[in-house]
Scaffold this motif. Structure first.
Motif, PDB file in Angstrom:
ATOM      1  N   ALA A 325       0.834  -1.210   0.000  1.00  0.00           N
ATOM      2  CA  ALA A 325       0.000   0.000   0.000  1.00  0.00           C
ATOM      3  C   ALA A 325       0.864   1.253   0.000  1.00  0.00           C
ATOM      4  N   ILE A 326       2.005   1.209   0.676  1.00  0.00           N
ATOM      5  CA  ILE A 326       2.914   2.359   0.682  1.00  0.00           C
ATOM      6  C   ILE A 326       3.530   2.531  -0.702  1.00  0.00           C
ATOM      7  N   LEU A 327       3.866   1.426  -1.361  1.00  0.00           N
ATOM      8  CA  LEU A 327       4.426   1.508  -2.718  1.00  0.00           C
ATOM      9  C   LEU A 327       3.427   2.119  -3.688  1.00  0.00           C
ATOM     10  N   ALA A 328       2.147   1.844  -3.483  1.00  0.00           N
ATOM     11  CA  ALA A 328       1.127   2.424  -4.379  1.00  0.00           C
ATOM     12  C   ALA A 328       0.980   3.926  -4.156  1.00  0.00           C
ATOM     13  N   HIS A 329       1.141   4.393  -2.921  1.00  0.00           N
ATOM     14  CA  HIS A 329       1.047   5.797  -2.469  1.00  0.00           C
ATOM     15  C   HIS A 329       0.003   6.639  -3.213  1.00  0.00           C
ATOM     16  N   THR A 330      -1.252   6.184  -3.106  1.00  0.00           N
ATOM     17  CA  THR A 330      -2.403   6.958  -3.576  1.00  0.00           C
ATOM     18  C   THR A 330      -3.363   7.121  -2.400  1.00  0.00           C
ATOM     19  N   ASN A 331      -4.387   7.966  -2.574  1.00  0.00           N
ATOM     20  CA  ASN A 331      -5.390   8.111  -1.519  1.00  0.00           C
ATOM     21  C   ASN A 331      -6.090   6.787  -1.241  1.00  0.00           C
ATOM     22  N   GLN A 332      -6.371   6.044  -2.316  1.00  0.00           N
ATOM     23  CA  GLN A 332      -7.017   4.745  -2.157  1.00  0.00           C
ATOM     24  C   GLN A 332      -6.121   3.790  -1.377  1.00  0.00           C
ATOM     25  N   SER A 333      -4.818   3.787  -1.684  1.00  0.00           N
ATOM     26  CA  SER A 333      -3.916   2.863  -1.001  1.00  0.00           C
ATOM     27  C   SER A 333      -3.714   3.264   0.460  1.00  0.00           C
ATOM     28  N   PRO A 396     -15.929 -14.145   4.667  1.00  0.00           N
ATOM     29  CA  PRO A 396     -16.098 -12.685   4.576  1.00  0.00           C
ATOM     30  C   PRO A 396     -15.484 -11.954   5.759  1.00  0.00           C
ATOM     31  N   LEU A 397     -14.362 -12.412   6.270  1.00  0.00           N
ATOM     32  CA  LEU A 397     -13.747 -11.796   7.442  1.00  0.00           C
ATOM     33  C   LEU A 397     -12.909 -10.582   7.043  1.00  0.00           C
ATOM     34  N   ALA A 398     -12.559  -9.768   8.046  1.00  0.00           N
ATOM     35  CA  ALA A 398     -11.891  -8.492   7.775  1.00  0.00           C
ATOM     36  C   ALA A 398     -10.557  -8.676   7.067  1.00  0.00           C
ATOM     37  N   GLY A 399      -9.841  -9.742   7.371  1.00  0.00           N
ATOM     38  CA  GLY A 399      -8.537  -9.964   6.752  1.00  0.00           C
ATOM     39  C   GLY A 399      -8.617 -10.118   5.244  1.00  0.00           C
ATOM     40  N   PHE A 400      -9.687 -10.727   4.756  1.00  0.00           N
ATOM     41  CA  PHE A 400      -9.842 -10.888   3.303  1.00  0.00           C
ATOM     42  C   PHE A 400      -9.974  -9.537   2.627  1.00  0.00           C
ATOM     43  N   PHE A 401     -10.848  -8.690   3.161  1.00  0.00           N
ATOM     44  CA  PHE A 401     -11.065  -7.393   2.511  1.00  0.00           C
ATOM     45  C   PHE A 401      -9.858  -6.484   2.683  1.00  0.00           C
ATOM     46  N   GLY A 402      -9.115  -6.640   3.776  1.00  0.00           N
ATOM     47  CA  GLY A 402      -7.880  -5.869   3.911  1.00  0.00           C
ATOM     48  C   GLY A 402      -6.906  -6.189   2.798  1.00  0.00           C
ATOM     49  N   LYS A 403      -6.689  -7.484   2.544  1.00  0.00           N
ATOM     50  CA  LYS A 403      -5.791  -7.877   1.459  1.00  0.00           C
ATOM     51  C   LYS A 403      -6.353  -7.464   0.102  1.00  0.00           C
ATOM     52  N   PHE A 404      -7.644  -7.633  -0.070  1.00  0.00           N
ATOM     53  CA  PHE A 404      -8.263  -7.270  -1.354  1.00  0.00           C
ATOM     54  C   PHE A 404      -8.049  -5.788  -1.666  1.00  0.00           C
ATOM     55  N   VAL A 406      -5.761  -3.717  -0.439  1.00  0.00           N
ATOM     56  CA  VAL A 406      -4.342  -3.406  -0.643  1.00  0.00           C
ATOM     57  C   VAL A 406      -3.882  -3.856  -2.023  1.00  0.00           C
ATOM     58  N   PHE A 407      -4.237  -5.094  -2.412  1.00  0.00           N
ATOM     59  CA  PHE A 407      -3.805  -5.598  -3.721  1.00  0.00           C
ATOM     60  C   PHE A 407      -4.448  -4.800  -4.851  1.00  0.00           C
ATOM     61  N   ALA A 408      -5.722  -4.458  -4.678  1.00  0.00           N
ATOM     62  CA  ALA A 408      -6.413  -3.681  -5.720  1.00  0.00           C
ATOM     63  C   ALA A 408      -5.808  -2.291  -5.856  1.00  0.00           C
ATOM     64  N   SER A 409      -5.497  -1.654  -4.737  1.00  0.00           N
ATOM     65  CA  SER A 409      -4.912  -0.309  -4.798  1.00  0.00           C
ATOM     66  C   SER A 409      -3.526  -0.346  -5.429  1.00  0.00           C
ATOM     67  N   ALA A 410      -2.770  -1.431  -5.184  1.00  0.00           N
ATOM     68  CA  ALA A 410      -1.442  -1.564  -5.786  1.00  0.00           C
ATOM     69  C   ALA A 410      -1.543  -1.722  -7.303  1.00  0.00           C
ATOM     70  N   LEU A 411      -2.541  -2.456  -7.763  1.00  0.00           N
ATOM     71  CA  LEU A 411      -2.723  -2.630  -9.207  1.00  0.00           C
ATOM     72  C   LEU A 411      -3.251  -1.357  -9.859  1.00  0.00           C
ATOM     73  N   ASN A 412      -4.172  -0.683  -9.189  1.00  0.00           N
ATOM     74  CA  ASN A 412      -4.768   0.540  -9.757  1.00  0.00           C
ATOM     75  C   ASN A 412      -3.783   1.706  -9.795  1.00  0.00           C
ATOM     76  N   VAL A 421       2.261  -8.049  -6.418  1.00  0.00           N
ATOM     77  CA  VAL A 421       0.913  -8.505  -6.090  1.00  0.00           C
ATOM     78  C   VAL A 421       0.805 -10.016  -6.311  1.00  0.00           C
ATOM     79  N   VAL A 422       1.374 -10.507  -7.408  1.00  0.00           N
ATOM     80  CA  VAL A 422       1.367 -11.953  -7.674  1.00  0.00           C
ATOM     81  C   VAL A 422       2.101 -12.697  -6.560  1.00  0.00           C
ATOM     82  N   LEU A 423       3.259 -12.173  -6.154  1.00  0.00           N
ATOM     83  CA  LEU A 423       4.010 -12.793  -5.063  1.00  0.00           C
ATOM     84  C   LEU A 423       3.201 -12.770  -3.761  1.00  0.00           C
TER      85      LEU A 423
END
Length: 484
Positions: A325-333, A396-404, A406-412, A421-423
């Motif tokens: 998320a820090i590498l993405a450095h956007t408002n979303q991330s 549907p636990l919080a950990g899933f959406f946290g990763k989702f 972070v990974f989405a913000s890194a790709l966007n 993200v693949v790693l």
């Protein structure tokens, strides 16, 4: 001048309230309860600590501020204040889980140090000045060093605290040296001023040295590889409530300030971490740290038989995910980072609460000590099921959406982070194995003793509330995201 100081006191009122609470906890115990029953002393100290944190939260909610004081010394925004509230809530939960602890007779001193560590965390998220960042980190670190060593009857606790202190002292020296180089290059300690100065000049080799130095210091605080060597021993040897605070609140504050220093203070010196497209800056260094943290943390966790050490290496892996998320450095991330850090902190706090229960009843924290726990403490086992599956990233636990997120913000962010993200997804799949090992021991293993585990009502309620929070924040993540 008087008006300026009054404004400063108004800005730091929540921290002042927590400091006064720590002094009250000490004073009441020393003046009136020194010869009282340990249970009474523990109850009074716990109630005073929780009440003080609640008053500080009430102050923040009553008078939300968007203000600054000095040269970025105090910078309050709605996000910073919300993170302060989260830190106070995490401290309250940790204090409640520590109530009735048998590892020390000095419960008031223990809780006072916990409150002082909270003050350090609160100051850390409300400043953009290098000097106060360093002072806040030292206040936090010194408190945590003592908390890690508080079990005087345990040699492992003393060893863990000594390692923590030695590594912490070295990392603080690196951080201070990096800050001094940054000050020399910009002639300022304000992160915004530093960024504007550095943007107007070509990338200086000394700046690259400063980046590496600062990442050594701050990487230690968030337990990112290769600066993680203290974490397994401290997580294993420290009292469970001390380890819980180190793994939860300290992690939230550490990642918040790491984001501030890199993204706000070093804007314009990002470089690139894209595959086969590296450019000098802080991004390629952070990318290497993230990749190493994810791989080392998750692979070494597989071999662990101690649940505490398993959580430590798991924390190193999670630090790698959060660095995305820090590498993405956007408002979303940034929103994704806060959501991930807060939900992870809540989950690991609950996991350490369960570890404390098992240690008290079975005398250890290995997988064998967890065997058959579901038949001896059904509610506690159900809570551990929620915590382990959330850490593994199961919906549907919080950990899933946290990763989702972070990974989405890194790709966007379009910074060429697909390889990371693949790693991260591959390592998340690996992590499921060792979390299931714990659950297999709890639900399939044969207990050495069939007697029911006696869990204090307060701990049962707190663990139940934490587990419920993890489920609710997973099912309705917008509750936390919109608030942040």
């Amino acid at each position: 001048m008087t008006a300026s100081y009054m404004e400063m006191w108004r800005l730091v009122a929540p921290e002042v309230i927590v400091v006064i609470t720590a002094l009250c906890v000490l004073s009441v115990d020393l003046a009136w309860l020194r010869d009282a029953e340990p249970r009474l002393r523990s109850t009074v100290a716990t109630l005073l600590s929780v009440a003080g944190c609640a008053v500080a939260i009430g102050w923040i909610l009553r008078a939300p501020l968007t203000a600054s004081f000095g040269d970025g010394v105090l910078v309050l925004s709605s996000v910073a204040q919300h993170v302060q509230i989260v830190l106070l809530v995490l401290t309250m939960l940790t204090v409640l889980l520590a109530s009735g602890a048998s590892f020390t007779r000095h419960i008031s001193e223990y809780l006072a140090l916990m409150l002082m560590a909270t003050v350090g965390m609160m100051l850390l998220v409300s400043t953009q000045n290098l000097l106060l960042i360093f002072l806040s980190l030292e206040l936090l670190s010194l408190s945590l060093y003592v908390l890690a060593a508080f079990d005087k009857r345990s040699a492992r606790s003393a060893e863990a605290a000594l390692k923590y202190f030695l590594f912490g002292a070295i990392s603080a020296a690196f951080l201070l040296f990096g800050f001094s180089l940054l000050y020399g290059l910009s002639n300022s300690t304000n992160l915004s001023t530093i960024a504007s100065t550095l943007q107007s000049a070509p990338l200086d080799p000394l700046l690259l040295v400063a980046i590496v130095m600062m990442l050594v210091g701050l990487g230690f605080k968030v337990a990112a590889a290769p600066f993680h060597f203290w974490a397994p021993d401290v997580y294993e040897g420290a009292p469970a409530s001390s380890a819980a605070l180190i793994a939860s609140g300290s992690k939230v504050a550490g990642f918040f300030i790491l984001y501030q220093v890199l993204v706000l203070g070093l804007a314009g010196a990002e470089g690139s971490s894209a595959w086969h497209g590296y450019a000098a800056g802080w991004m390629p260094v952070v990318a290497m740290v993230a990749a190493l943290s994810m791989v080392l943390g998750n692979l070494v966790a597989i071999t662990q038989t101690s649940v505490r050490r398993l959580l430590a290496y798991s924390a190193i892996g999670h630090a790698g995910y959060m660095l995305l998320a820090i590498l993405a450095h956007t408002n979303q991330s940034f929103s994704a980072l806060l959501y991930y850090a807060i939900t992870y902190a809540l989950t690991v706090l609950g996991a350490f609460g369960v570890v404390a229960v098992v240690e008290h009843e079975a005398g250890g924290d290995t997988l064998a000590h967890f065997a058959g726990l579901s038949r001896r403490a059904p509610l506690v086992s159900l809570c551990m099921l929620v915590f382990m599956l959330s850490l593994a990233g199961i919906p549907p636990l919080a950990g899933f959406f946290g990763k989702f997120y972070v990974f989405a913000s890194a790709l966007n962010a379009d910074h060429g982070l697909l390889w990371l993200v693949v790693l991260a997804i591959a390592m998340s799949a690996v992590s499921l194995y060792y979390y299931l090992k714990v659950l297999k021991s709890i639900y399939v293993g044969e207990p050495a003793d069939e007697a029911l585990v006696s869990v204090p009502v307060v701990q049962q309620v707190v663990l139940g509330l934490i587990a419920l929070g993890v489920v609710v924040l997973g099912c309705v993540p917008s509750l936390l995201l919109h608030w942040l």
